[in-house]
Every structure is written in structure tokens, then in C-alpha cells.
Design a protein around this motif. Structure first.
Motif, short mmCIF file in Angstrom:
data_model
loop_
_atom_site.label_atom_id
_atom_site.label_comp_id
_atom_site.label_asym_id
_atom_site.label_seq_id
_atom_site.Cartn_x
_atom_site.Cartn_y
_atom_site.Cartn_z
N ARG A 246 -8.53 -12.08 -14.81
CA ARG A 246 -9.53 -11.02 -14.69
C ARG A 246 -9.48 -10.34 -13.33
NH1 ARG A 246 -11.99 -14.81 -18.15
NH2 ARG A 246 -12.82 -13.86 -20.06
N LEU A 247 -8.89 -10.99 -12.34
CA LEU A 247 -8.71 -10.35 -11.04
C LEU A 247 -7.63 -9.28 -11.14
CD1 LEU A 247 -8.79 -13.31 -8.46
CD2 LEU A 247 -10.43 -11.45 -8.64
N SER A 248 -7.87 -8.14 -10.54
CA SER A 248 -6.90 -7.04 -10.61
C SER A 248 -6.12 -6.93 -9.30
CB SER A 248 -7.62 -5.72 -10.90
OG SER A 248 -8.53 -5.40 -9.86
N THR A 249 -5.82 -8.07 -8.69
CA THR A 249 -5.14 -8.09 -7.39
C THR A 249 -3.85 -8.89 -7.47
OG1 THR A 249 -6.26 -10.11 -6.64
CG2 THR A 249 -7.38 -8.01 -6.24
N PHE A 250 -2.97 -8.65 -6.51
CA PHE A 250 -1.75 -9.43 -6.44
C PHE A 250 -2.07 -10.90 -6.19
CE2 PHE A 250 0.43 -5.34 -5.73
CZ PHE A 250 1.53 -5.53 -6.58
N TYR A 251 -3.09 -11.17 -5.38
CA TYR A 251 -3.48 -12.56 -5.12
C TYR A 251 -3.84 -13.26 -6.42
CZ TYR A 251 -6.47 -16.49 -3.96
OH TYR A 251 -7.04 -17.74 -3.92
N GLY A 252 -4.62 -12.61 -7.26
CA GLY A 252 -5.03 -13.22 -8.51
C GLY A 252 -3.85 -13.52 -9.42
N LEU A 264 -2.16 -16.38 -1.18
CA LEU A 264 -2.99 -15.73 -0.16
C LEU A 264 -2.14 -15.22 0.99
CD1 LEU A 264 -5.80 -14.96 0.73
CD2 LEU A 264 -6.03 -17.23 1.80
N ALA A 265 -1.10 -15.97 1.37
CA ALA A 265 -0.21 -15.52 2.44
C ALA A 265 0.50 -14.23 2.04
CB ALA A 265 0.81 -16.62 2.76
N VAL A 266 0.95 -14.17 0.80
CA VAL A 266 1.59 -12.93 0.32
C VAL A 266 0.58 -11.79 0.33
CG1 VAL A 266 2.71 -11.83 -1.64
CG2 VAL A 266 3.26 -14.21 -1.08
N ALA A 269 0.12 -10.38 3.76
CA ALA A 269 1.25 -9.53 4.12
C ALA A 269 1.14 -8.16 3.45
CB ALA A 269 2.57 -10.21 3.73
N LEU A 270 0.75 -8.15 2.19
CA LEU A 270 0.57 -6.88 1.48
C LEU A 270 -0.56 -6.06 2.11
CD1 LEU A 270 0.90 -8.08 -2.22
CD2 LEU A 270 2.46 -6.55 -1.02
N ALA A 271 -1.65 -6.73 2.48
CA ALA A 271 -2.76 -6.02 3.11
C ALA A 271 -2.32 -5.40 4.43
CB ALA A 271 -3.93 -6.98 3.33
N ALA A 272 -1.50 -6.12 5.19
CA ALA A 272 -1.00 -5.58 6.46
C ALA A 272 -0.13 -4.35 6.21
CB ALA A 272 -0.21 -6.65 7.20
N ALA A 273 0.69 -4.40 5.17
CA ALA A 273 1.52 -3.24 4.83
C ALA A 273 0.67 -2.04 4.43
CB ALA A 273 2.49 -3.60 3.71
N MET A 274 -0.39 -2.28 3.64
CA MET A 274 -1.27 -1.19 3.23
C MET A 274 -2.03 -0.63 4.42
SD MET A 274 -0.64 -0.78 0.06
CE MET A 274 1.04 -1.28 0.52
N LEU A 275 -2.39 -1.50 5.36
CA LEU A 275 -3.03 -1.03 6.59
C LEU A 275 -2.10 -0.12 7.37
CD1 LEU A 275 -5.23 -1.03 8.75
CD2 LEU A 275 -4.32 -3.22 9.56
#
Length: 385
Positions: A246-252, A264-266, A269-275
């Protein structure tokens, strides 16, 4: 010979016709959602209504008391109940609905939050009001009676107003203190663009709402809210495959196949790239707030580890921004078909998640980011009028 890459069959007349049909079909789905919500199945809205009821009764700290919430919510006839974990400023919003009977409160909540979201989105894209109203990302949020329409209104309104009314835009974005993980990229986005009036207004709005809720609801409520963090932690610890689907995130989705710590580590890293993309977007789009905001919102759908499909009404802005650019400058091969898929993605990926065993919304968000980034350049101002 028809070139399917161009999707020439999708004329403005057909878009309007399909939008009307989608709205009509959605009315039936909303009636079904209301019947389930007011019966034994229950609804996420029970958490908001239960918190609102005790707040309206003068006991806001009890919004976070699990025993009280179980008793209040089950009194509606539901066989299930939901913990309330939103920050105290959200109690200002739910308290009036707690004064209504649950069936009527559900209708008032859905109608009111949808109206706010529609007002913000239509002001941003007045020429496309009909497809805006039919956006599946908003309709799924309405069916769940969650707060995605309200947060979507704040995000869309804040981005759309940034270039014209920065103080109001900042105040709207700061109000996301009610669901702060949707605002992960906003401070960096505003600072990178030198939008200091909006930055200051957002900070004042967030801090002001926290201070006002502290003054109105008392220290006991603030302390009780901090205990709800433990509830959220437990929810994540006992999460099963259905929860992650049900989570719509890469983490989920990654958590389905690997340890949560690695997922969570991945995600970090994705959040840093989006930032990074968000920060440098001001150079790519020539200081255009709407363009960089479209990218920031698309990146938000990837950067946050905890989003559900009903949290995604804010994606109407990046999707419709692509429509504006395509209509004004011409569509690239396959782009129109991609935008159609993205328009339906919040609803379609949620519906297919359990049967497929994976929620494809993160990939849709990645496609959205790529399409916006590769458009590049600064659009003409008349595209926004």
C-alpha cells in the motif's frame, strides 16, 4: 496511417468527454466508500473524527489515547479502529467534524477537502478545470477520506502562488506542519531559489501553528503527541507485505524483497538525489517557480519514504504542467501517452498493487521526474494564464 506515438486520437473534446464519464463513475465509487465507511468495515477517517470528538469535548490530549480512541471509534458500529498520529495543529481542523455524527462528518470532510483541493488546482490550471476535477489521484483520496486532498491543496496552492504572492505561498507551505514528511524538499527548494520571503513565511506559519496549538490544547496534548511516535514505530515494525504494497514509495517496495534497513539506506540515497535535482532546477528552469515547483513535487513523491497513493493529489500540478508544455510547444514522441498513464497512475497502481505483488507508483513518479527534467527551459508566462 495512425502514429500511435502521437496519441492524436486524444482530442480536447474527447478529454472533456472522458473526464465527465470519470466524474460520474466516481460518484458511484464514493457512495460505495461511504457505505463501507459507515458500516462494519470502517474508514481511516475514524481516526480524524475520534480525535475531533474528544477535542471538541474539551479533552484534546485524549486524541492520542489509544484506549479512548478505540472506545469512541467502535461506538460508530465499526469493527476496526485507527490510531490518531497527526501533530496537534491538525486538531484545529478535525475538531469541527467531531461535533457531527460520523456519517455526516465523513461527507462533510470529503466534500470540504475536495473543494479546497479543486479550488487550488483549478486556479493553477483554469483552462483545464474539467480534467482537474476528474483527477484519479484526488478521487482515490476522497474515497479513503484521508487528508491527501487537504495537503494537496496546500502544496498546489503554495507552488502556484510562489511567483505572484510569496508570503501567502510560504504560509500555505508552512501549514504542512500537519504532515511534515510531505515538506521534506520545500525548505531547500525555497532557499535554492532565493525565495526568502516565502521561506520566512513558511517558517512563521509552521512555528506559529505549533505555538497556537500548544496555547490552545496545553502541554499535556503536546506530550501525548510525542507518545504517538511510538505507535508509528510499532506500525512499521509489525508491517506485513500488504502494508508495504500500500506504500507508494521505493522504500515500501524494496522492503518486500530486502531488509528494511537496506531499503531505508537506498531510500535515503534516492532522497538525496531528488534534493540535488530540486536545488539545481532553478538554473535549469530560469527561476520559474511553477516549473521548479512541478519538479519539486514530482521529486517529493520519490524522496519521502512514507506515502500512500491517497497522499498524491498534489501530483496534479506536475502532470498538468506537462500538459501545458506539450500543448504550447508540441508533444514529443510517446509523451502524451506517458502523461495519460501518469494521470491515472495514483489510482491504477493502487488497484493493481495487491494482484501484482508490487506497487508501481514509485516508477511512475520516476517517469514524471524524468519528463519534467528533460523538458527544461523556461516556459512562457502566458502558459500559466
Amino acid at each position: 496511417m495512425i502514429d500511435i506515438r502521437e496519441a492524436g486520437w486524444l482530442t480536447p473534446e474527447r478529454v472533456r468527454g472522458y473526464a465527465v464519464l470519470l466524474c460520474l463513475a466516481s460518484l458511484g465509487l464514493l457512495v460505495d466508500a461511504w457505505l463501507k465507511a459507515t458500516g462494519p468495515v470502517g474508514s481511516d477517517f475514524l481516526a480524524f473524527w475520534g480525535a475531533g470528538q474528544v477535542t471538541a469535548g474539551g479533552h484534546p490530549a485524549l486524541a492520542y489515547d489509544l484506549d479512548v480512541q478505540e472506545r469512541v471509534q467502535l461506538a460508530t458500529g465499526s469493527q476496526g479502529w485507527f490510531a490518531y498520529v497527526n501533530p496537534p495543529p491538525f486538531l484545529f481542523i478535525v475538531a469541527p467534524f467531531g461535533m457531527l455524527p460520523f456519517p455526516l462528518a465523513w461527507i462533510a470532510w470529503v466534500a470540504g477537502t475536495y473543494a479546497l483541493w479543486a479550488w487550488a488546482a483549478i486556479r493553477a490550471f483554469p483552462r483545464y478545470w474539467l480534467p482537474v476535477l476528474a483527477f484519479p489521484g484526488a478521487l482515490i483520496a476522497a474515497g479513503h477520506a484521508q487528508n491527501g486532498l487537504l495537503t494537496g491543496a496546500l502544496l498546489v496552492g503554495g507552488v502556484a502562488l510562489l511567483d505572484r504572492r510569496p508570503l501567502l505561498a510560504g504560509a500555505l507551505l508552512g501549514a504542512l506542519i500537519i504532515k511534515p514528511h510531505l515538506a521534506l524538499l520545500i525548505p531547500f527548494w525555497l532557499a535554492a531559489g532565493g525565495r526568502w520571503k516565502a521561506f520566512a513565511a513558511a517558517g512563521c506559519s509552521a512555528v506559529g501553528l505549533l505555538a497556537l496549538s500548544w496555547a490552545a490544547f496545553g502541554t499535556a496534548t503536546m506530550q501525548a503527541y510525542m507518545t504517538s511516535w511510538e505507535v508509528s514505530s510499532v506500525i512499521m515494525q509489525v508491517a506485513d507485505a500488504d502494508f508495504y504494497l500500500r506504500l507508494s514509495t521505493f522504500y515500501g517496495q524494496l522492503s518486500l524483497f530486502m531488509p528494511s534497513s537496506v531499503a531505508l539506506a537506498v531510500q535515503v540515497a534516492l532522497a538525496a538525489a531528488m534534493l540535488g535535482l530540486t536545488v539545481i532546477s532553478w538554473r535549469r528552469f530560469g527561476q520559474d517557480g511553477m516549473a521548479t515547483g512541478a519538479l519539486m513535487l514530482a521529486c517529493t513523491a520519490i524522496a519521502s519514504p512514507y506515502l500512500f497513493n491517497y497522499d498524491l493529489p498534489f501530483l496534479i500540478l506536475p502532470v498538468m504542467w506537462l500538459v501545458l508544455r506539450g500543448q504550447a510547444e508540441g508533444w514529443r514522441h510517446w509523451e502524451k501517452l506517458a502523461v495519460i498513464a501518469l494521470y491515472f497512475a495514483p489510482y491504477a497502481t493502487r488497484a493493481a498493487a495487491l494482484p501484482l505483488g508490487i506497487n508501481l507508483m514509485p516508477l511512475a513518479a520516476a517517469l514524471l521526474v524524468w519528463l519534467i527534467w528533460t523538458r527544461g527551459g523556461k516556459p512562457r508566462q502566458d502558459q500559466y494564464s
